[in-house]
Write an enzyme that holds these catalytic residues in place. Structure first.
Site, PDB file in Angstrom:
ATOM      1  N   LYS A  13       0.842  -1.215   0.000  1.00  0.00           N
ATOM      2  CA  LYS A  13       0.000   0.000   0.000  1.00  0.00           C
ATOM      3  C   LYS A  13       0.872   1.259   0.000  1.00  0.00           C
ATOM      4  O   LYS A  13       0.648   2.171  -0.798  1.00  0.00           O
ATOM      5  CB  LYS A  13      -0.923   0.018   1.249  1.00  0.00           C
ATOM      6  CG  LYS A  13      -1.816  -1.200   1.361  1.00  0.00           C
ATOM      7  CD  LYS A  13      -2.724  -1.120   2.576  1.00  0.00           C
ATOM      8  CE  LYS A  13      -2.000  -1.225   3.891  1.00  0.00           C
ATOM      9  NZ  LYS A  13      -1.327  -2.531   4.128  1.00  0.00           N
ATOM     10  N   ARG A  88      -9.938   0.461   8.606  1.00  0.00           N
ATOM     11  CA  ARG A  88      -9.510  -0.900   8.921  1.00  0.00           C
ATOM     12  C   ARG A  88     -10.590  -1.686   9.644  1.00  0.00           C
ATOM     13  O   ARG A  88     -10.396  -2.841   9.968  1.00  0.00           O
ATOM     14  CB  ARG A  88      -8.304  -0.828   9.847  1.00  0.00           C
ATOM     15  CG  ARG A  88      -6.978  -0.958   9.155  1.00  0.00           C
ATOM     16  CD  ARG A  88      -5.927  -0.762  10.223  1.00  0.00           C
ATOM     17  NE  ARG A  88      -4.746  -1.505   9.973  1.00  0.00           N
ATOM     18  CZ  ARG A  88      -3.683  -1.027   9.359  1.00  0.00           C
ATOM     19  NH1 ARG A  88      -3.686   0.185   8.877  1.00  0.00           N
ATOM     20  NH2 ARG A  88      -2.617  -1.770   9.214  1.00  0.00           N
ATOM     21  N   ARG A 127      11.568  -5.619   4.983  1.00  0.00           N
ATOM     22  CA  ARG A 127      11.372  -4.171   4.797  1.00  0.00           C
ATOM     23  C   ARG A 127      12.323  -3.367   5.683  1.00  0.00           C
ATOM     24  O   ARG A 127      12.526  -3.661   6.844  1.00  0.00           O
ATOM     25  CB  ARG A 127       9.930  -3.781   5.142  1.00  0.00           C
ATOM     26  CG  ARG A 127       9.753  -2.255   5.171  1.00  0.00           C
ATOM     27  CD  ARG A 127       8.335  -1.793   5.315  1.00  0.00           C
ATOM     28  NE  ARG A 127       7.555  -2.638   6.180  1.00  0.00           N
ATOM     29  CZ  ARG A 127       6.231  -2.671   6.172  1.00  0.00           C
ATOM     30  NH1 ARG A 127       5.571  -1.919   5.323  1.00  0.00           N
ATOM     31  NH2 ARG A 127       5.577  -3.446   6.992  1.00  0.00           N
ATOM     32  N   ARG A 171      -0.268  -9.317  13.061  1.00  0.00           N
ATOM     33  CA  ARG A 171      -0.928  -8.311  12.203  1.00  0.00           C
ATOM     34  C   ARG A 171      -1.692  -8.962  11.068  1.00  0.00           C
ATOM     35  O   ARG A 171      -2.748  -8.488  10.664  1.00  0.00           O
ATOM     36  CB  ARG A 171       0.116  -7.320  11.664  1.00  0.00           C
ATOM     37  CG  ARG A 171       0.567  -6.335  12.734  1.00  0.00           C
ATOM     38  CD  ARG A 171       1.881  -5.706  12.384  1.00  0.00           C
ATOM     39  NE  ARG A 171       1.813  -4.923  11.178  1.00  0.00           N
ATOM     40  CZ  ARG A 171       2.840  -4.712  10.360  1.00  0.00           C
ATOM     41  NH1 ARG A 171       4.001  -5.240  10.614  1.00  0.00           N
ATOM     42  NH2 ARG A 171       2.686  -3.964   9.292  1.00  0.00           N
TER      43      ARG A 171
HETATM   44  P1  AP5 Z   1       4.826  -1.591   1.843  1.00  0.00           P
HETATM   45  O1  AP5 Z   1       4.515  -0.756   0.647  1.00  0.00           O
HETATM   46  O2  AP5 Z   1       5.543  -0.932   2.971  1.00  0.00           O
HETATM   47  O3  AP5 Z   1       3.512  -2.377   2.348  1.00  0.00           O
HETATM   48  P2  AP5 Z   1       2.240  -1.872   3.138  1.00  0.00           P
HETATM   49  O4  AP5 Z   1       1.064  -2.535   2.536  1.00  0.00           O
HETATM   50  O5  AP5 Z   1       2.223  -0.374   3.211  1.00  0.00           O
HETATM   51  O6  AP5 Z   1       2.547  -2.544   4.538  1.00  0.00           O
HETATM   52  P3  AP5 Z   1       2.410  -2.035   6.021  1.00  0.00           P
HETATM   53  O7  AP5 Z   1       3.016  -3.156   6.826  1.00  0.00           O
HETATM   54  O8  AP5 Z   1       2.991  -0.673   6.210  1.00  0.00           O
HETATM   55  O9  AP5 Z   1       0.900  -1.986   6.224  1.00  0.00           O
HETATM   56  P4  AP5 Z   1       0.159  -2.082   7.546  1.00  0.00           P
HETATM   57  O10 AP5 Z   1      -1.196  -1.888   7.048  1.00  0.00           O
HETATM   58  O11 AP5 Z   1       0.331  -3.276   8.389  1.00  0.00           O
HETATM   59  O12 AP5 Z   1       0.883  -1.002   8.456  1.00  0.00           O
HETATM   60  P5  AP5 Z   1       0.442   0.436   8.912  1.00  0.00           P
HETATM   61  O13 AP5 Z   1       1.657   1.268   8.958  1.00  0.00           O
HETATM   62  O14 AP5 Z   1      -0.734   0.900   8.155  1.00  0.00           O
HETATM   63  O15 AP5 Z   1       5.680  -2.852   1.333  1.00  0.00           O
HETATM   64  C1  AP5 Z   1       6.169  -3.814   2.237  1.00  0.00           C
HETATM   65  C2  AP5 Z   1       7.568  -4.300   1.779  1.00  0.00           C
HETATM   66  O16 AP5 Z   1       7.429  -5.008   0.552  1.00  0.00           O
HETATM   67  C3  AP5 Z   1       8.570  -3.173   1.513  1.00  0.00           C
HETATM   68  O17 AP5 Z   1       9.856  -3.597   1.882  1.00  0.00           O
HETATM   69  C4  AP5 Z   1       8.497  -2.953  -0.014  1.00  0.00           C
HETATM   70  O18 AP5 Z   1       9.713  -2.486  -0.534  1.00  0.00           O
HETATM   71  C5  AP5 Z   1       8.185  -4.366  -0.487  1.00  0.00           C
HETATM   72  N1  AP5 Z   1       7.313  -4.383  -1.678  1.00  0.00           N
HETATM   73  C6  AP5 Z   1       6.223  -3.612  -1.919  1.00  0.00           C
HETATM   74  N2  AP5 Z   1       5.668  -3.929  -3.107  1.00  0.00           N
HETATM   75  C7  AP5 Z   1       6.438  -4.943  -3.624  1.00  0.00           C
HETATM   76  C8  AP5 Z   1       6.380  -5.713  -4.810  1.00  0.00           C
HETATM   77  N3  AP5 Z   1       5.430  -5.513  -5.715  1.00  0.00           N
HETATM   78  N4  AP5 Z   1       7.313  -6.680  -4.995  1.00  0.00           N
HETATM   79  C9  AP5 Z   1       8.295  -6.893  -4.082  1.00  0.00           C
HETATM   80  N5  AP5 Z   1       8.399  -6.189  -2.930  1.00  0.00           N
HETATM   81  C10 AP5 Z   1       7.482  -5.237  -2.698  1.00  0.00           C
HETATM   82  O19 AP5 Z   1      -0.093   0.135  10.407  1.00  0.00           O
HETATM   83  C11 AP5 Z   1       0.784  -0.186  11.450  1.00  0.00           C
HETATM   84  C12 AP5 Z   1      -0.010  -0.312  12.749  1.00  0.00           C
HETATM   85  O20 AP5 Z   1      -0.632   0.942  13.080  1.00  0.00           O
HETATM   86  C13 AP5 Z   1      -1.183  -1.305  12.742  1.00  0.00           C
HETATM   87  O21 AP5 Z   1      -0.761  -2.634  13.013  1.00  0.00           O
HETATM   88  C14 AP5 Z   1      -2.076  -0.734  13.856  1.00  0.00           C
HETATM   89  O22 AP5 Z   1      -1.577  -1.065  15.137  1.00  0.00           O
HETATM   90  C15 AP5 Z   1      -1.926   0.756  13.653  1.00  0.00           C
HETATM   91  N6  AP5 Z   1      -2.940   1.335  12.746  1.00  0.00           N
HETATM   92  C16 AP5 Z   1      -2.696   1.929  11.541  1.00  0.00           C
HETATM   93  N7  AP5 Z   1      -3.838   2.328  10.981  1.00  0.00           N
HETATM   94  C17 AP5 Z   1      -4.835   1.996  11.827  1.00  0.00           C
HETATM   95  C18 AP5 Z   1      -6.247   2.120  11.773  1.00  0.00           C
HETATM   96  N8  AP5 Z   1      -6.856   2.684  10.714  1.00  0.00           N
HETATM   97  N9  AP5 Z   1      -6.982   1.637  12.817  1.00  0.00           N
HETATM   98  C19 AP5 Z   1      -6.395   1.059  13.872  1.00  0.00           C
HETATM   99  N10 AP5 Z   1      -5.041   0.898  13.983  1.00  0.00           N
HETATM  100  C20 AP5 Z   1      -4.267   1.367  12.958  1.00  0.00           C
END
Ligand code: AP5
Length: 214
Positions: A13, A88, A127, A171
């Site tokens: 994402k 979410r 990552r 997660r």
């Molecule tokens: P990346 O692009 O970083 O993936 P992502 O989908 O953004 O993953 P996240 O882990 O950041 O999502 P998340 O939803 O768990 O975390 P968030 O920060 O929102 O890519 C991942 C890796 O793969 C990278 O190394 C990239 O280079 C590689 N990659 C990407 N595309 C690729 C491809 N096509 N091929 C190969 N490699 C690739 O949330 C974190 C925490 O915050 C949650 O657990 C929760 O506690 C809290 N939180 C956040 N939002 C909320 C909410 N709305 N409500 C409640 N709690 C929340």
């Protein structure tokens, strides 16, 4: 265009949101980034969120909904936005619709990136990110030129605490239980666009653009 970018942790994402910003100047609103900044700054929100994030759990809806509503009112969001990691839960999706409706706006599409679990865990564990400019790397798929160092500003790259094996798995489970049902919410409204999230980021990005009619 007002977009929701969905998908499990590690689906890409953040990677795709940055491409949408580069091409269309659609601001990326990442609730994960907002929460990580609050943790780093030691604010009350950060103190409440830290243990939950490290355990891989969601922060309560009432903590996050108001923050997103306020962010969407800022001038840079008036021409469109990309929500990354929000909504979410169903209550978050409903609150978002209500807030947008009050401003005579609406979500135009919800893009869901689909990736098998083994690959998600591999992406999470490899990552690395730059704490100063936010650039995302992967030790295998998109490594920096100099190991452990950001290409853009030379800052030492860090691994997110919640990417370590125990919380990474937690997660994924939380996503399946609490967030995957949000896809049906958008499907019922005819807004869901499902994209195969396996392959190069560039190929995935062109599929997203096709699905959005760009
Ligand atoms: P990346 O692009 O970083 O993936 P992502 O989908 O953004 O993953 P996240 O882990 O950041 O999502 P998340 O939803 O768990 O975390 P968030 O920060 O929102 O890519 C991942 C890796 O793969 C990278 O190394 C990239 O280079 C590689 N990659 C990407 N595309 C690729 C491809 N096509 N091929 C190969 N490699 C690739 O949330 C974190 C925490 O915050 C949650 O657990 C929760 O506690 C809290 N939180 C956040 N939002 C909320 C909410 N709305 N409500 C409640 N709690 C929340």
């Amino acid at each position: 265009m007002n977009l929701v970018l969905m998908g499990p942790p590690g689906a890409g994402k953040g990677t795709q949101a940055k491409k949408l910003y580069a091409d269309y100047r659609l601001p990326q609103i990442s609730t994960g980034d907002i929460l990580r900044e609050a943790v780093a700054a030691g604010t009350l929100l950060g103190k409440k969120a830290k243990p939950l994030m490290e355990a891989g759990k969601l922060v309560p809806d009432e903590l996050i909904i108001g923050i997103v509503e306020q962010r969407l009112q800022k001038a840079d969001c008036l021409g469109g936005f990309v929500l990354d990691g929000f909504p979410r839960t169903i209550p978050q999706a409903e609150a978002l619709d209500q807030a947008l409706e009050r401003a005579s706006r609406r979500i135009d599409a919800a893009v869901s990136l689909e990736v098998p679990i083994e690959l998600l865990i591999e992406r999470q564990s490899g990552r690395r990110s730059c704490p100063s400019c936010g650039t995302i790397y992967h030790v295998v798929y998109s490594p920096p030129k100099q190991q452990g160092q950001c290409d853009k500003d030379g800052a030492p790259l860090v691994q997110r605490e919640d990417d370590k094996p125990k919380s990474a798995r937690a997660r994924q489970e939380v996503y399946a239980k609490q967030t995957a049902p949000v896809k049906a919410y958008y499907e019922k409204r005819g807004l869901l666009r499902t994209i195969d999230g396996v392959g190069s980021p560039e190929r995935i990005y062109s599929e997203i653009r096709l699905a959005l009619g760009k």
